[in-house]
Design an enzyme around this catalytic site. Sequence first.
Site, PDB file in Angstrom:
ATOM      1  N   CYS A   1     -74.336  17.265 -33.019  1.00 38.78           N
ATOM      2  CA  CYS A   1     -73.769  18.605 -32.885  1.00 38.78           C
ATOM      3  C   CYS A   1     -73.514  19.174 -34.288  1.00 38.78           C
ATOM      4  O   CYS A   1     -73.750  18.513 -35.295  1.00 38.78           O
ATOM      5  CB  CYS A   1     -72.463  18.535 -32.084  1.00 38.78           C
ATOM      6  SG  CYS A   1     -71.135  17.682 -32.961  1.00 38.78           S
TER       7      CYS A   1
ATOM      8  N   CYS B   1     -71.003  16.982 -36.319  1.00 40.21           N
ATOM      9  CA  CYS B   1     -71.598  15.761 -36.867  1.00 40.21           C
ATOM     10  C   CYS B   1     -72.696  16.074 -37.880  1.00 40.21           C
ATOM     11  O   CYS B   1     -72.881  15.333 -38.852  1.00 40.21           O
ATOM     12  CB  CYS B   1     -72.106  14.878 -35.737  1.00 40.21           C
ATOM     13  SG  CYS B   1     -70.732  14.293 -34.688  1.00 40.21           S
TER      14      CYS B   1
ATOM     15  N   ASN C   1     -68.926   8.063 -28.749  1.00 42.13           N
ATOM     16  CA  ASN C   1     -68.074   9.189 -28.449  1.00 42.13           C
ATOM     17  C   ASN C   1     -66.908   8.660 -27.618  1.00 42.13           C
ATOM     18  O   ASN C   1     -67.115   8.090 -26.545  1.00 42.13           O
ATOM     19  CB  ASN C   1     -68.875  10.250 -27.688  1.00 42.13           C
ATOM     20  CG  ASN C   1     -68.093  11.509 -27.438  1.00 42.13           C
ATOM     21  OD1 ASN C   1     -66.987  11.466 -26.928  1.00 42.13           O
ATOM     22  ND2 ASN C   1     -68.675  12.636 -27.787  1.00 42.13           N
TER      23      ASN C   1
ATOM     24  N   HIS D   1     -66.529  11.672 -32.169  1.00 38.94           N
ATOM     25  CA  HIS D   1     -67.896  11.728 -31.673  1.00 38.94           C
ATOM     26  C   HIS D   1     -68.568  10.406 -32.053  1.00 38.94           C
ATOM     27  O   HIS D   1     -68.039   9.639 -32.864  1.00 38.94           O
ATOM     28  CB  HIS D   1     -68.644  12.896 -32.300  1.00 38.94           C
ATOM     29  CG  HIS D   1     -68.191  14.225 -31.805  1.00 38.94           C
ATOM     30  ND1 HIS D   1     -69.018  15.324 -31.771  1.00 38.94           N
ATOM     31  CD2 HIS D   1     -66.992  14.646 -31.313  1.00 38.94           C
ATOM     32  CE1 HIS D   1     -68.357  16.356 -31.287  1.00 38.94           C
ATOM     33  NE2 HIS D   1     -67.132  15.984 -31.012  1.00 38.94           N
TER      34      HIS D   1
ATOM     35  N   GLU E   1     -71.162   9.765 -33.922  1.00 42.06           N
ATOM     36  CA  GLU E   1     -71.493   9.684 -35.346  1.00 42.06           C
ATOM     37  C   GLU E   1     -70.242   9.503 -36.203  1.00 42.06           C
ATOM     38  O   GLU E   1     -70.234   8.718 -37.143  1.00 42.06           O
ATOM     39  CB  GLU E   1     -72.257  10.946 -35.793  1.00 42.06           C
ATOM     40  CG  GLU E   1     -73.579  11.146 -35.100  1.00 42.06           C
ATOM     41  CD  GLU E   1     -73.496  11.939 -33.790  1.00 42.06           C
ATOM     42  OE1 GLU E   1     -74.530  12.469 -33.361  1.00 42.06           O
ATOM     43  OE2 GLU E   1     -72.386  12.044 -33.196  1.00 42.06           O
TER      44      GLU E   1
ATOM     45  N   ASP F   1     -67.224  19.058 -24.731  1.00 42.82           N
ATOM     46  CA  ASP F   1     -67.730  18.257 -25.850  1.00 42.82           C
ATOM     47  C   ASP F   1     -68.551  19.091 -26.820  1.00 42.82           C
ATOM     48  O   ASP F   1     -68.472  18.897 -28.026  1.00 42.82           O
ATOM     49  CB  ASP F   1     -68.549  17.079 -25.326  1.00 42.82           C
ATOM     50  CG  ASP F   1     -68.808  16.042 -26.393  1.00 42.82           C
ATOM     51  OD1 ASP F   1     -67.833  15.428 -26.868  1.00 42.82           O
ATOM     52  OD2 ASP F   1     -69.979  15.842 -26.765  1.00 42.82           O
TER      53      ASP F   1
END
Length: 162
Positions: A95, A98, A57, A68, A70, A158
Amino acid sequence: MQRDHTMSTGIDEVAQAHRNMLEIALAEARTGRSEGGVPIGAALYDGAGHLLASGRNRRVQQNDPSIHGETDAFRRAGRQQSYRDTTMVTTLAPCWYCSGLIRQFGIGTVIIGESRTFAGGIDWLRSLGIKVIDLDSEPCRLLIEAFIRDNPAIWNEDIGEL
């Protein structure tokens, strides 16, 4: 009763392989934390378990809300013909953003460091038939908990909370 050592060894080897994969993502998360960013790391592996790329991230560091862990690993891996046999490893449950990436590109397996702190979209991913493995890693949990305690405003930003 005699224990089948062949079967347990196979399971132990798979579990160790998952932990080894997570270590790459955790190293990225720690680097992100040292840079002042949100400590979430990720790594994308091919079907044979070879690392394609890792990332972290970097929303704070790059002033880019789309970076992020990922997405960073995914972008760094470059184009693949198919993602069905790939494994996304992440230190924290992905999240919704992602999770959408995982769904969109058909990533077949997600290995999560921990989901106690944040569950993200893992139930949704499972409902789609994506294999989700939660390692419940204490180092991952402690890293993100300390960050949340020390930086609640950045954490809420975030995850899209006010």
